[in-house]
Each structure stands twice: as structure tokens, then as C-alpha cells.
Design a protein around this motif. Structure first.
Motif, short mmCIF file in Angstrom:
data_model
loop_
_atom_site.label_atom_id
_atom_site.label_comp_id
_atom_site.label_asym_id
_atom_site.label_seq_id
_atom_site.Cartn_x
_atom_site.Cartn_y
_atom_site.Cartn_z
N PHE A 122 -0.95 -20.28 2.44
CA PHE A 122 -1.46 -18.95 2.74
C PHE A 122 -1.54 -18.18 1.44
CE2 PHE A 122 -1.17 -14.64 4.59
CZ PHE A 122 -1.99 -14.76 5.70
N ARG A 123 -2.73 -17.68 1.09
CA ARG A 123 -2.93 -17.03 -0.21
C ARG A 123 -3.15 -15.53 -0.03
NH1 ARG A 123 -5.73 -22.15 -1.37
NH2 ARG A 123 -7.75 -21.29 -0.74
N VAL A 124 -2.37 -14.76 -0.78
CA VAL A 124 -2.43 -13.30 -0.72
C VAL A 124 -2.73 -12.75 -2.10
CG1 VAL A 124 -1.15 -11.18 -0.21
CG2 VAL A 124 -0.76 -13.24 1.18
N SER A 125 -3.68 -11.83 -2.20
CA SER A 125 -3.96 -11.12 -3.45
C SER A 125 -3.36 -9.73 -3.33
CB SER A 125 -5.46 -11.03 -3.71
OG SER A 125 -5.71 -10.30 -4.89
N LEU A 126 -2.57 -9.37 -4.33
CA LEU A 126 -1.78 -8.14 -4.30
C LEU A 126 -2.45 -6.99 -5.03
CD1 LEU A 126 1.60 -9.89 -5.13
CD2 LEU A 126 0.91 -9.01 -2.89
N SER A 127 -2.05 -5.78 -4.66
CA SER A 127 -2.54 -4.56 -5.30
C SER A 127 -1.38 -3.84 -5.94
CB SER A 127 -3.20 -3.66 -4.24
OG SER A 127 -3.56 -2.41 -4.78
N GLY A 128 -1.67 -3.08 -7.00
CA GLY A 128 -0.66 -2.22 -7.60
C GLY A 128 -0.61 -0.88 -6.88
N GLY A 129 0.28 0.00 -7.34
CA GLY A 129 0.34 1.34 -6.79
C GLY A 129 1.56 1.58 -5.91
N THR B 185 1.79 2.87 -2.81
CA THR B 185 1.68 2.53 -1.39
C THR B 185 2.02 1.07 -1.15
OG1 THR B 185 0.03 4.27 -1.06
CG2 THR B 185 0.17 2.56 0.63
N PRO B 186 1.43 0.11 -1.87
CA PRO B 186 1.84 -1.29 -1.66
C PRO B 186 3.26 -1.57 -2.13
CG PRO B 186 0.17 -1.15 -3.38
CD PRO B 186 0.23 0.19 -2.73
N LYS B 187 3.76 -0.82 -3.11
CA LYS B 187 5.14 -1.05 -3.55
C LYS B 187 6.10 -0.88 -2.39
CE LYS B 187 8.68 0.48 -6.81
NZ LYS B 187 9.06 1.46 -7.87
N ALA B 188 5.89 0.12 -1.56
CA ALA B 188 6.74 0.32 -0.38
C ALA B 188 6.66 -0.88 0.56
CB ALA B 188 6.34 1.60 0.34
N GLU C 254 3.73 -0.19 -17.13
CA GLU C 254 2.49 -0.05 -16.38
C GLU C 254 1.97 -1.37 -15.82
OE1 GLU C 254 0.97 2.89 -15.65
OE2 GLU C 254 2.82 3.69 -16.50
N SER C 255 2.70 -2.45 -16.00
CA SER C 255 2.26 -3.77 -15.53
C SER C 255 2.35 -3.87 -14.01
CB SER C 255 3.14 -4.85 -16.16
OG SER C 255 2.97 -6.09 -15.51
N ASN C 256 1.25 -4.26 -13.37
CA ASN C 256 1.29 -4.50 -11.93
C ASN C 256 2.21 -5.66 -11.60
OD1 ASN C 256 -0.47 -2.43 -11.26
ND2 ASN C 256 -2.29 -3.73 -11.25
N ALA D 135 -7.66 -5.75 3.38
CA ALA D 135 -6.99 -4.56 3.91
C ALA D 135 -6.85 -3.52 2.81
CB ALA D 135 -5.63 -4.93 4.47
N PHE D 136 -7.51 -2.39 2.99
CA PHE D 136 -7.31 -1.23 2.11
C PHE D 136 -6.09 -0.47 2.61
CE2 PHE D 136 -11.72 -1.92 0.92
CZ PHE D 136 -11.77 -1.48 -0.40
N LEU D 137 -5.12 -0.24 1.71
CA LEU D 137 -3.95 0.57 2.04
C LEU D 137 -4.12 1.91 1.35
CD1 LEU D 137 -1.12 -2.08 1.48
CD2 LEU D 137 -2.74 -1.87 3.38
N VAL D 138 -4.27 2.97 2.14
CA VAL D 138 -4.64 4.27 1.59
C VAL D 138 -3.70 5.34 2.13
CG1 VAL D 138 -6.53 5.89 1.22
CG2 VAL D 138 -7.05 3.48 1.62
N ALA D 139 -3.02 6.05 1.23
CA ALA D 139 -2.09 7.10 1.66
C ALA D 139 -2.24 8.31 0.75
CB ALA D 139 -0.65 6.58 1.61
N GLY D 140 -2.11 9.49 1.34
CA GLY D 140 -2.09 10.72 0.56
C GLY D 140 -3.38 11.51 0.61
#
Length: 241
Positions: A36-43, A45-48, A83-85, A196-201
Motif C-alpha cells: 500500500f503506497r501513500v504520498s505524504l504532505s507537509g504542514g 494539518t497533516p502533522k496532527a 523546514e524539511s518535510n 485527499a486534500f486536507l484543508v483547515a483554517g
């Protein structure tokens, strides 16, 4: 949300958003028949989300050994840079979970940005087993993305030439931000079973509203996966949408 640009689910706040995504990702990974392959995002919201996945609630349920981790973009800075993701994900999740080292595939940040982008492209092609993408065989099972207040996603920035790239899998982005970045391109992002877009704020509300209203100039609005497109947002981000 208009079906052509995906469906939207509204959660009360960032903690509820993180929990919803953690449950969804865990169920999807457990249901997978193989790798199962997942591509991660920084920021933030995904950190939580990453921190929740290694909490007592999820750590023992998530199938860590069968999941491989990739990145949608990275700042061209050393892995130990603030600043590294990669560093953020390592500290939030990777170092705290029983993940085989060979399942972790960060974007290189040595050599030149062009060399690093080429190296990551080759990594993804080896993973995929082919130099070209087949719409019937997505590269990623889950692609996590964020949304910038200016409508960018990954490091696909408004007005940058990377928006028009259709052959390369990863490219350097040298304009629009203080540091050079490496980003996956639209064809690779779109090669996903689930985006999946994770959008908060509230700061994201105007961009999200513009996308929902049909603004196709914003980079995030141009994501068209071969699979499912989901917008998972909190109430503050959805206020204008």
C-alpha cells in the motif's frame, strides 16, 4: 461539492479532521490485498494526522509493515533542517512506528535540485515497474495534499512552468518561494486511487471557495486523479464554500 472536482466532507475542527483521516487511512490500508503506497504532505494539518497514527489509539491497528511512504514535495534543504518535510514526518510519525526502513522513500536533497528530481523520478519508476503511467494501474493508493491560501498544492505554485509538465514525474521549482523545492507533477499526483486534500483554517477559505466556484486557474483545482478525489475540510475552511 461539484462531482467534477470531487466530494467534500466537513469536519468540526482540525482534531476531528485528523481523526477522520486516520480512521479512513487505517481502514483502507487494512483492506488492501498487498503493498500500500501513500504520498505524504507537509504542514500542520497533516502533522496532527501523523501524530495520531502513532498514538495508542491507532499504532497497534495500523498495518505498518505493508505501507510504503513517499512525499508529494520537499524543500531542497538537508533532512535535519527545520523546514524539511521529511524531518517533520520523521519526528511526528516515522521514528515512532514499526516501519521497515526500506518502506520510507524521501525526496533526495543532495546534489543539484535537477539531479534530486531525476533521482526521485527514477525511484518512483522503479516502484511502479514502468517508465510511463497507466490510468488503469495507479502508482499511489492514497495521495495526501494540502491547499495554500494562494491555491497551490504540493509545490505546484501559481504561474510556475511545473504546472504544464506532462512527461517528468518530479521537477525542481526555483521561483515563488525563498527556497528551491522539488515537487511531483500533475500526472503523478493524478495516478492515485484516492487523492485527499486536507484543508483547515480560515486562511484557506477563499481559495477553497474559488475552487468550488469553478476557478480552474488555481493549481489545486487542476488535480484530476484517475481514482477518487476527496476534500476533507474543517468548518473554518469551508466557511466560504
Amino acid at each position: 461539492m461539484d462531482g467534477s472536482i470531487g466530494r467534500m466532507e466537513i469536519l468540526p475542527d482540525p482534531p476531528a479532521l485528523a481523526r477522520h483521516v486516520a480512521e479512513w487511512m487505517t481502514a483502507a490500508a487494512l483492506a488492501a490485498k498487498g503493498p500500500f503506497r501513500v504520498s505524504l504532505s507537509g504542514g500542520s494539518t497533516p502533522k496532527a494526522l501523523y501524530e495520531l497514527l502513532v498514538s495508542d489509539e491507532f499504532r497497534g491497528r495500523f498495518p505498518w509493515k505493508q505501507v510504503s511512504w513517499y512525499w508529494g514535495d520537499e524543500r531542497f534543504v538537508p533532512y535535519n533542517h527545520p523546514e524539511s518535510n521529511y524531518r517533520m514526518v520523521r519526528e511526528a510519525m516515522l521514528s515512532r512506528a514499526p516501519i521497515p526502513p526500506e518502506n520510507i522513500h524521501p525526496i533526495p536533497t543532495d546534489g543539484t535540485p535537477e539531479e534530486a528530481a531525476r533521482e526521485y523520478e527514477h525511484t518512483l519508476q522503479r516502484t511502479y515497474g514502468a517508465p510511463t503511467l497507466d490510468p488503469l494501474r495507479p502508482l499511489f493508493d492514497i495521495m495526501l495534499l494540502g491547499l495554500g491560501a494562494d491555491g497551490h498544492t504540493a509545490s505546484l505554485l501559481p504561474g510556475d512552468s511545473a504546472l504544464e509538465e506532462r512527461k517528468r514525474w518530479a521537477v525542481p521549482v526555483s521561483h515563488g518561494r525563498p527556497e528551491v523545492r522539488i515537487t511531483l507533477t500533475f500526472p503523478v499526483i493524478d495516478s492515485s486511487r484516492h487523492v485527499a486534500f486536507l484543508v483547515a483554517g480560515q486562511s484557506k477559505a477563499a481559495a477553497l471557495a474559488a475552487i468550488r466556484a469553478g476557478d480552474r486557474q488555481l493549481p489545486a483545482a487542476r488535480v484530476r486523479p484517475v481514482g477518487e478525489l476527496i476534500w476533507l475540510v474543517d468548518r473554518a475552511a469551508a466557511a466560504g464554500a
